[in-house]
Scaffold this motif. Structure first.
Motif, PDB file in Angstrom:
ATOM      1  N   ILE A   4      10.246  75.381  13.795  1.00 46.85           N
ATOM      2  CA  ILE A   4       9.440  76.505  14.230  1.00 46.85           C
ATOM      3  C   ILE A   4       9.300  78.029  13.342  1.00 46.85           C
ATOM      4  O   ILE A   4      10.752  77.946  14.290  1.00 46.85           O
ATOM      5  N   ASN A   5       8.669  78.517  12.897  1.00 48.94           N
ATOM      6  CA  ASN A   5       8.897  80.127  12.511  1.00 48.94           C
ATOM      7  C   ASN A   5       7.997  81.163  13.374  1.00 48.94           C
ATOM      8  O   ASN A   5       6.100  81.014  13.993  1.00 48.94           O
ATOM      9  N   ASP A  75       4.071  80.169  13.718  1.00 47.83           N
ATOM     10  CA  ASP A  75       3.285  79.148  14.334  1.00 47.83           C
ATOM     11  C   ASP A  75       3.308  79.828  15.751  1.00 47.83           C
ATOM     12  O   ASP A  75       2.639  79.460  16.286  1.00 47.83           O
ATOM     13  N   LYS A  99      -2.484  80.510  15.823  1.00 48.59           N
ATOM     14  CA  LYS A  99      -1.094  79.972  15.804  1.00 48.59           C
ATOM     15  C   LYS A  99      -0.791  80.360  18.049  1.00 48.59           C
ATOM     16  O   LYS A  99      -1.875  80.935  18.655  1.00 48.59           O
ATOM     17  N   THR A 319       7.671  74.739  21.832  1.00 40.44           N
ATOM     18  CA  THR A 319       7.485  74.388  20.574  1.00 40.44           C
ATOM     19  C   THR A 319       7.756  72.899  21.211  1.00 40.44           C
ATOM     20  O   THR A 319       7.039  71.665  21.068  1.00 40.44           O
ATOM     21  N   HIS A 322       4.399  71.629  21.434  1.00 37.54           N
ATOM     22  CA  HIS A 322       3.695  71.648  20.358  1.00 37.54           C
ATOM     23  C   HIS A 322       3.799  70.398  19.686  1.00 37.54           C
ATOM     24  O   HIS A 322       3.049  70.101  18.405  1.00 37.54           O
ATOM     25  N   THR A 323       5.216  69.989  19.552  1.00 34.56           N
ATOM     26  CA  THR A 323       5.486  69.107  19.328  1.00 34.56           C
ATOM     27  C   THR A 323       5.734  67.722  19.940  1.00 34.56           C
ATOM     28  O   THR A 323       6.557  66.764  20.014  1.00 34.56           O
TER      29      THR A 323
END
Lengths: 436, 436
Positions: A4-5, A75, A99, A319, A322-323
């Protein structure tokens, strides 16, 4: 798994800390989050500073924060610029661009939070802000998730380290406010312009945020009562102490039938309370829920790495959520199931600790020398000792010793030798000691 | 929105507390979770007890827990039976049937946790266990999520209220262990068979669970070193105190290069530490992370409603994550966005608090009577008072008073009258006081 960025806005104290901790603990954080969390871009007006922090790393550096919040690769945007101005624009822009946002900016949230959260809700992104209140203490998480069964009745927090440091010093040294403030500035505990801290504004920002989460009400910073510590006199700290009280700058939010109390002011607290004993730059928040009763959360409320701890916890949270799918919910044991390590639990013989030793000995010359010799031969240092006078008509007495740290098997061997001395009666009582 | 359906196994102390709190705070909990959390079935061998707790409610009652974990209507099973036997079977069966599980069962998780979490992972369901460690304190959440940025170095907890109560009483009253144990049993702080508590087994279960989460290692209860407080002598508590230490039963987990230390034993702690001042049946856990430093979590570690607080927090968590989509992630402000309430923040005049008052007065007869008359007329009670002797050669002196609670505008009006007295010099110094 795809990283994840993260785009990092601001590489000052907290930004630098975030960068450092995320790099240092990358492996462990990935084991928890389920995928790497990677800073891909750093934006700061001071490009020189950004270059020195990120030296040798594959990271884009920029002096244009608006380019970062528009970067399709990013992200999550981490906003560590502070203030109400440009930070607000950047956060809203990041949300608009879909974002997630992590911020430590209490001023921004207390004043513009309602607008920001509405925008985030509309866009389906997360705005996480654990670092905005009480630094590394996970108080937002406790209020929002840990205590969700409760009707929260009130909360009271020492949520500004600068003023708590000043108040601790005023009490310890009996010095007036102005003098201690100068000392605090010299030591780096107070800023050159300390207004927001000493006038209670910073604490009011944080209390406002906590009140919203605790009671399910909008941010209402403009309604908060704010009184700092600048007029507090040393004589009142002394009188309070005579009466059994300490004076702390508290942020208080209390629910009443008529409405909500939201206030920051110097407050007397009974000295027996745990929170009255929170000294120096430390923070603590006391929360009263109808089911759980009182709970207290204590730790460092400021500083580069403690605040980074909260920023990164938010990054891991975002993270994981989000996923969100069965494999990326919060793992049962914190670390992802395939990332558990089979580390051995050591046998108690291999444990390292300090000891309290109580011996019953004959009251003769040379006894202590024999005992200390055995300890010295075993490389066990003595930290403190009490040797009692024998009681009336007794020929024996107690020796109590505290040792420095050693391996337990080493301590046991030394104790066996001590017990074998003819002048030592019976067994040595041995307790473990931890300085924590 | 469709409610989430809960099957409750066991309606004893914690089960009863869970039932009560979920019902009492239903509205607020729904505002947080995004959908109602509804107990549809209660199973207990004691149907009579179940009937009395659920009297008047639309709830199925059963003495067959296995029927509940097989009930297609049930989304989440709450296991509050305890022990390693039937509880293990029920939890595994619930998982097999695709149900999420919430449990307070530390013995089960410390001993069979590896098996249970593997099964849950395979099935894609959640097993939540905040209530298994330190009752209402959200320490599992702090370790698993709040501190996820950190390499956790060690943790040390007072995680058994029974033994902490006994140790507090031994110190306060100088009494031997056996005598205090009897008192604790009479007061309900210790069970009829207190073995698991006083021998440290309960604390070791909890320390084992925390070690797994903190370090990312499997449960290894069988490797834990366990030493209780039964052999602790009052004389050592007294000697420790002379040396500046308190003795607490600590559960300790520490990471070292060679492996992990996992141990429970009576431990000396410097009395200046906050955790050394955790008294009676209270719990506290101190966690040392490499970024955040030391943080401390304090609260009630047992009892019906404090433990229920943790059970229900898990229910909310599972509900939020089970229905994970942008609308059902953890809400920004704890409550769902459409469930915020526009409650007014009260003006400071309407705040209710106690006061510290310092007055400079002429040292004449009748002064105190005039002042206390004004306060009495305003319905303000005095809690404590200091009247100083005038300093050498001075005709004036300080009076310091602490008041009971009153509304601020009432206090201000009384203070204005006091300041108008000719014998009172200058302004009254007024600070607020909270007993917290």
């Amino acid at each position: 798994m795809k990283p994840i960025n993260v785009g990092l806005l601001g590489i000052g104290t907290v930004g630098g800390g975030t960068y450092t901790v995320l790099k240092r603990n990358a492996e462990e954080i990935t084991r928890r989050a389920g995928r790497p969390i990677r800073i891909t871009t750093v934006a700061d007006k001071n490009l020189e500073l950004a270059r020195s922090v990120a030296a040798g790393d594959e990271v884009k550096l920029s002096d244009d924060a608006f380019a970062v919040v528009a970067d399709p690769e990013v992200d999550i945007v981490v906003e560590l610029i502070g203030g109400y101005g440009i930070a607000r624009e950047l956060v809203l822009k990041a949300i608009e661009n879909g974002k997630h946002v992590v911020t430590a900016n209490k001023a921004l949230l207390a004043v513009h939070g309602n607008e920001i959260f509405a925008a985030a809700q509309k866009k389906g992104v997360m705005v996480a802000f654990e670092a905005a209140v009480a630094g590394g203490i996970p108080i937002i998480k406790a209020l929002r998730e840990g205590l969700s069964a409760n009707r929260i009745q009130w909360l009271a927090g020492i949520i500004n380290g600068t003023t708590n440091f000043i108040l601790s010093e005023m009490r310890d040294k009996g010095l007036p406010f102005a003098e201690v403030l100068k000392e605090a500035q010299a030591l780096g505990y107070a800023e050159a312009d300390p207004t927001f801290d000493i006038e209670g504004v910073d604490a009011a920002h944080k209390a406002t945020i906590m009140s919203a989460i605790a009671f399910g009400i909008p941010m209402q910073f403009d309604k908060a009562y704010v009184e700092g510590i600048t007029k507090l006199q040393a004589v009142d700290i002394a009188y309070a102490e005579q009466l059994g009280y300490r004076i702390k700058l508290l942020g208080i939010a209390r629910r009443r039938d008529e409405g909500v109390e939201l206030r920051v002011h110097p407050t007397l607290i009974p000295e027996k309370r745990l929170i009255a004993n929170v000294e120096g730059a430390m923070n603590a928040v006391l929360v009263q829920g109808d089911a759980v009763g009182a709970t207290l959360y204590y730790g460092k409320g400021a500083g580069a790495e403690p605040t980074a701890s909260a920023v990164i916890a938010d990054l891991v949270d975002v993270t994981r959520l989000h996923t969100a799918d069965p494999e990326h919910r919060v793992p049962h044991l914190a670390f992802q199931p395939d990332q558990m390590q089979d580390v051995a639990v050591l046998p108690i013989d291999e444990v390292v600790t300090s000891y309290y030793l109580r011996l019953r000995v004959e009251d003769k010359p040379g006894v202590l020398a024999d005992i200390t010799r055995i300890l010295a031969d075993s490389q066990i240092s003595i930290d403190a000792m009490i040797q009692k006078e024998p009681a009336e008509g007794e020929a024996q007495t107690d020796i109590i010793m505290l040792t420095h740290q050693t391996v337990e098997k080493n301590a046991n061997a030394a104790i066996a030798k001590i017990e074998a001395l003819p002048v030592v009666q019976g067994k040595v009582t041995r307790l473990r000691l931890e300085n924590l």
